[in-house]
Design an enzyme around this catalytic site. Sequence first.
Site, PDB file in Angstrom:
ATOM      1  N   TYR A  15       0.824  -1.223   0.000  1.00 19.50           N
ATOM      2  CA  TYR A  15       0.000   0.000   0.000  1.00 19.50           C
ATOM      3  C   TYR A  15       0.856   1.270   0.000  1.00 19.50           C
ATOM      4  CZ  TYR A  15      -3.768  -3.212   0.602  1.00 19.50           C
ATOM      5  OH  TYR A  15      -4.645  -4.245   0.386  1.00 19.50           O
ATOM      6  N   GLU A  35      10.917  -4.527  -5.789  1.00 15.97           N
ATOM      7  CA  GLU A  35      10.056  -5.455  -5.029  1.00 15.97           C
ATOM      8  C   GLU A  35      10.739  -6.823  -4.957  1.00 15.97           C
ATOM      9  OE1 GLU A  35       7.046  -5.614  -3.221  1.00 15.97           O
ATOM     10  OE2 GLU A  35       7.708  -7.710  -3.082  1.00 15.97           O
ATOM     11  N   GLY A 110       0.749  -6.945   0.597  1.00 17.67           N
ATOM     12  CA  GLY A 110      -0.330  -7.559   1.356  1.00 17.67           C
ATOM     13  C   GLY A 110      -1.656  -7.614   0.619  1.00 17.67           C
ATOM     14  N   ASN A 114      -4.607 -10.592   1.384  1.00 20.15           N
ATOM     15  CA  ASN A 114      -5.436 -10.204   2.532  1.00 20.15           C
ATOM     16  C   ASN A 114      -6.930 -10.424   2.287  1.00 20.15           C
ATOM     17  OD1 ASN A 114      -6.486  -7.832   1.332  1.00 20.15           O
ATOM     18  ND2 ASN A 114      -4.770  -6.605   2.063  1.00 20.15           N
ATOM     19  N   MET A 117     -10.855  -6.477   3.597  1.00 16.62           N
ATOM     20  CA  MET A 117     -11.698  -5.608   4.427  1.00 16.62           C
ATOM     21  C   MET A 117     -11.132  -4.193   4.459  1.00 16.62           C
ATOM     22  SD  MET A 117     -12.763  -8.044   7.536  1.00 16.62           S
ATOM     23  CE  MET A 117     -11.328  -9.041   7.290  1.00 16.62           C
ATOM     24  N   VAL A 245      16.128  -5.164  -1.433  1.00 25.78           N
ATOM     25  CA  VAL A 245      17.069  -4.132  -0.989  1.00 25.78           C
ATOM     26  C   VAL A 245      17.685  -4.579   0.335  1.00 25.78           C
ATOM     27  CG1 VAL A 245      17.326  -1.719  -0.292  1.00 25.78           C
ATOM     28  CG2 VAL A 245      15.793  -2.330  -2.181  1.00 25.78           C
ATOM     29  N   GLU A 356     -13.881  -9.421  13.701  1.00 27.28           N
ATOM     30  CA  GLU A 356     -14.472  -9.697  12.414  1.00 27.28           C
ATOM     31  C   GLU A 356     -14.918 -11.156  12.351  1.00 27.28           C
ATOM     32  OE1 GLU A 356     -10.489 -10.316   9.935  1.00 27.28           O
ATOM     33  OE2 GLU A 356     -10.943  -8.250  10.498  1.00 27.28           O
ATOM     34  N   HIS A 442      -1.602  -8.085  11.213  1.00 30.28           N
ATOM     35  CA  HIS A 442      -1.560  -6.619  11.233  1.00 30.28           C
ATOM     36  C   HIS A 442      -0.319  -6.073  11.933  1.00 30.28           C
ATOM     37  CE1 HIS A 442      -6.298  -6.708  11.116  1.00 30.28           C
ATOM     38  NE2 HIS A 442      -5.756  -7.112   9.985  1.00 30.28           N
ATOM     39  N   GLY A 470       3.025   0.752   6.832  1.00 25.65           N
ATOM     40  CA  GLY A 470       2.455   0.414   8.132  1.00 25.65           C
ATOM     41  C   GLY A 470       3.398   0.617   9.307  1.00 25.65           C
ATOM     42  N   ASN A 480      -8.930  -3.106  10.737  1.00 27.26           N
ATOM     43  CA  ASN A 480      -7.982  -3.590   9.741  1.00 27.26           C
ATOM     44  C   ASN A 480      -7.263  -2.395   9.109  1.00 27.26           C
ATOM     45  OD1 ASN A 480     -10.767  -4.744   9.855  1.00 27.26           O
ATOM     46  ND2 ASN A 480      -9.640  -6.527   9.207  1.00 27.26           N
ATOM     47  N   PHE A 482      -5.349  -1.463   6.143  1.00 30.53           N
ATOM     48  CA  PHE A 482      -4.805  -0.960   4.872  1.00 30.53           C
ATOM     49  C   PHE A 482      -5.407   0.358   4.388  1.00 30.53           C
ATOM     50  CE2 PHE A 482      -7.599  -4.231   2.564  1.00 30.53           C
ATOM     51  CZ  PHE A 482      -8.358  -3.331   1.848  1.00 30.53           C
TER      52      PHE A 482
HETATM   53  P1  FAD Z   1       2.971  -4.523   2.593  1.00 30.24           P
HETATM   54  O1  FAD Z   1       1.630  -4.573   1.974  1.00 30.24           O
HETATM   55  O2  FAD Z   1       3.377  -5.647   3.492  1.00 30.24           O
HETATM   56  O3  FAD Z   1       4.009  -4.360   1.423  1.00 30.24           O
HETATM   57  C1  FAD Z   1       5.396  -4.407   1.599  1.00 30.24           C
HETATM   58  C2  FAD Z   1       6.045  -4.895   0.311  1.00 30.24           C
HETATM   59  O4  FAD Z   1       7.442  -4.615   0.340  1.00 30.24           O
HETATM   60  C3  FAD Z   1       5.921  -6.399   0.114  1.00 30.24           C
HETATM   61  O5  FAD Z   1       5.477  -6.660  -1.207  1.00 30.24           O
HETATM   62  C4  FAD Z   1       7.330  -6.919   0.378  1.00 30.24           C
HETATM   63  O6  FAD Z   1       7.633  -8.086  -0.377  1.00 30.24           O
HETATM   64  C5  FAD Z   1       8.180  -5.750  -0.061  1.00 30.24           C
HETATM   65  N1  FAD Z   1       9.485  -5.640   0.614  1.00 30.24           N
HETATM   66  C6  FAD Z   1       9.720  -5.684   1.946  1.00 30.24           C
HETATM   67  N2  FAD Z   1      11.026  -5.500   2.213  1.00 30.24           N
HETATM   68  C7  FAD Z   1      11.639  -5.335   1.011  1.00 30.24           C
HETATM   69  C8  FAD Z   1      12.999  -5.130   0.620  1.00 30.24           C
HETATM   70  N3  FAD Z   1      13.973  -5.043   1.530  1.00 30.24           N
HETATM   71  N4  FAD Z   1      13.279  -5.016  -0.695  1.00 30.24           N
HETATM   72  C9  FAD Z   1      12.284  -5.117  -1.635  1.00 30.24           C
HETATM   73  N5  FAD Z   1      10.985  -5.318  -1.317  1.00 30.24           N
HETATM   74  C10 FAD Z   1      10.669  -5.418  -0.007  1.00 30.24           C
HETATM   75  N6  FAD Z   1      -5.661  -5.476   6.239  1.00 30.24           N
HETATM   76  C11 FAD Z   1      -6.867  -4.894   6.037  1.00 30.24           C
HETATM   77  O7  FAD Z   1      -6.988  -3.661   6.115  1.00 30.24           O
HETATM   78  N7  FAD Z   1      -7.952  -5.668   5.730  1.00 30.24           N
HETATM   79  C12 FAD Z   1      -7.890  -7.034   5.653  1.00 30.24           C
HETATM   80  O8  FAD Z   1      -8.887  -7.695   5.350  1.00 30.24           O
HETATM   81  C13 FAD Z   1      -6.628  -7.655   5.905  1.00 30.24           C
HETATM   82  N8  FAD Z   1      -6.491  -9.011   5.878  1.00 30.24           N
HETATM   83  C14 FAD Z   1      -5.240  -9.556   5.966  1.00 30.24           C
HETATM   84  C15 FAD Z   1      -5.077 -10.946   5.761  1.00 30.24           C
HETATM   85  C16 FAD Z   1      -3.803 -11.496   5.718  1.00 30.24           C
HETATM   86  C17 FAD Z   1      -3.648 -12.986   5.502  1.00 30.24           C
HETATM   87  C18 FAD Z   1      -2.663 -10.659   5.887  1.00 30.24           C
HETATM   88  C19 FAD Z   1      -1.278 -11.228   5.825  1.00 30.24           C
HETATM   89  C20 FAD Z   1      -2.820  -9.308   6.093  1.00 30.24           C
HETATM   90  C21 FAD Z   1      -4.085  -8.742   6.132  1.00 30.24           C
HETATM   91  N9  FAD Z   1      -4.271  -7.372   6.301  1.00 30.24           N
HETATM   92  C22 FAD Z   1      -5.508  -6.815   6.158  1.00 30.24           C
HETATM   93  C23 FAD Z   1      -3.128  -6.477   6.578  1.00 30.24           C
HETATM   94  C24 FAD Z   1      -2.690  -5.674   5.355  1.00 30.24           C
HETATM   95  O9  FAD Z   1      -2.516  -6.508   4.236  1.00 30.24           O
HETATM   96  C25 FAD Z   1      -1.389  -4.948   5.720  1.00 30.24           C
HETATM   97  O10 FAD Z   1      -1.663  -4.075   6.802  1.00 30.24           O
HETATM   98  C26 FAD Z   1      -0.830  -4.138   4.558  1.00 30.24           C
HETATM   99  O11 FAD Z   1      -0.546  -4.965   3.447  1.00 30.24           O
HETATM  100  C27 FAD Z   1       0.430  -3.395   4.968  1.00 30.24           C
HETATM  101  O12 FAD Z   1       0.780  -2.493   3.941  1.00 30.24           O
HETATM  102  P2  FAD Z   1       2.245  -1.925   3.812  1.00 30.24           P
HETATM  103  O13 FAD Z   1       2.259  -0.944   2.702  1.00 30.24           O
HETATM  104  O14 FAD Z   1       2.689  -1.485   5.149  1.00 30.24           O
HETATM  105  O15 FAD Z   1       3.196  -3.171   3.452  1.00 30.24           O
END
Ligand code: FAD
Length: 503
Positions: A15, A35, A110, A114, A117, A245, A356, A442, A470, A480, A482
């Site tokens: 995100y 990525e 994520g 996910n 929601m 990275v 939920e 989360h 996050g 939740n 995102f």
């Molecule tokens: P992420 O979405 O985790 O993205 C980080 C990205 O960076 C990943 O693709 C990772 O591979 C990449 N990355 C990390 N380190 C490096 C590096 N060093 N070099 C290159 N790439 C890297 N949230 C909701 O709001 N609603 C839901 O219904 C929900 N259900 C969920 C169900 C599951 C099974 C899971 C696992 C999570 C769920 N979540 C839900 C949580 C939500 O998906 C996360 O809060 C959200 O994805 C976090 O966003 P982010 O941008 O912080 O990081």
Amino acid sequence: DAVDSAPAIVVGSGYGGAVAALRLAQAGIRTLVLEMGRLWNTAGPDGKVFCTTSAPDHRSMWFRTRTEAPLGTFLWLDVVNRDIGRYPGVLDRVHFDQMSVYVGRGVGGGSLVNGSMAVTPSRSYFAEQFPTVDADEMYGTYFPRARAALGVNSVDPAWFESTEWYRFTRVSRKHAEKAGLRTTFVPSVYDFGHMQREAAGTAPKSALGGEVIYGNNQGKRSLDKTYLAAALGTGNVTLHTLEKVRAISRAPDGTYVLTAERIDETGKVVATKEYGCTYLFLGGGSIGTTELLLRARETGTLPDLDARVGAGWGTNGNVMLGRANHLWDTVGANQSTMPVMGIDDWANTANPVFAEIAPLPTGLEHWVSLYLAITRNPERASFSYDTGSDRLRLGWTAAHSAVSVAMAKRLFDRINAANATIYRYDLFGSRSKVFADDFTYHPLGGCVLGRATDDYGRVRGYPRLYVTDGSLVPGSLGVNPFVTITALAERTMARVLAEDTAP
Ligand code: FAD
């Protein structure tokens, strides 16, 4: 020139990374996205991009030889997990001493795995967690902007009341109401028009075909279909996949230098690359971003990082649990994988919980009501980085989790008492385990807004270095996460593009 450079680099495509990439690209700034996971756009031999939860294969998990599903057992039997081949699969479970964290791997982070929601937090709790953020601006501008770009929609209430696919939700609602508790619909980024066509048999089944934690082949508006598609559509974004990275440092002229490892599909490092940029955006998620910054601070490549990098981490109070229903309260063999309702007892100051109503789609009647409870657990932990072993450690303990369990138990004891029901003891591996408190979906914090960064995600001590994911959220959100992560990233990008990137 050995160093590939771009005006802006974004690490990670979840995100936070996706919002940064789109808004930079729309401002005409050439952007490189790095990525570590793969791009999920090509079908395997079975004609599908993702595998199902019932028959997981190498695509399911990040370099494992056996799947590690959240529900390890059924009737205490090890029937859920499967042996798989090692591969850069879409779901990872990152293990720390007393807590493990599920994260998505691939273009979209994520959003690929996910439950879709898309919940906006209560304004009062948001304001409490982010005292320096203008809530009027968030609720007036950035939350609506995020929801629109993510494609948030809601289930048709009439269809919800009539379809077999949400019988499990209606049963849990009835049980909550019997205990005097309020339930509320939660919006989603799963396309409910598609879901209704799945039910009607006019579209292939995805949410109604058991697909979720290992990816959805249809219906889901994951980031690769929304923000990232728009970002790539500008022509200003280049995407490198399977590149992780490892290190960040600063050149004498103040630009940033990144070292990344390129892996192949067996996980072998096939190249080490160097990249340079003027603007660096970290969107690796709570764990990915915090690890990069801690390593940089502790190995001395960015020695002036704030002492608060690594602190303020929490699980959003996550606890999973199941209840056993009476024989007449059938939950249905057919269950949509996309939750649409929560038990909202957050306003109960004595025991705030938002739970939920989760599916358990086995294709058979099992009389289980499953929940993911979000509790208001005030405990926080810190990450540390050990230079000798190059290992990230997390100080979260079982005692911290026990606080979440006590809160979930108080709520569900009430529901059980009102319905003369009991918990399920067979779902989480051991004879006595009712509450799964050793994993979280989360992960929040590690580089908290207004502490490790300024009030807009600018990393203290390092101009033109930003956090957009996050790790900015101080451990708890009550819902939740995102939508909030997306909205905060929108706010950061609006500010940065207005103030920091002007020529
Ligand atoms: P992420 O979405 O985790 O993205 C980080 C990205 O960076 C990943 O693709 C990772 O591979 C990449 N990355 C990390 N380190 C490096 C590096 N060093 N070099 C290159 N790439 C890297 N949230 C909701 O709001 N609603 C839901 O219904 C929900 N259900 C969920 C169900 C599951 C099974 C899971 C696992 C999570 C769920 N979540 C839900 C949580 C939500 O998906 C996360 O809060 C959200 O994805 C976090 O966003 P982010 O941008 O912080 O990081």
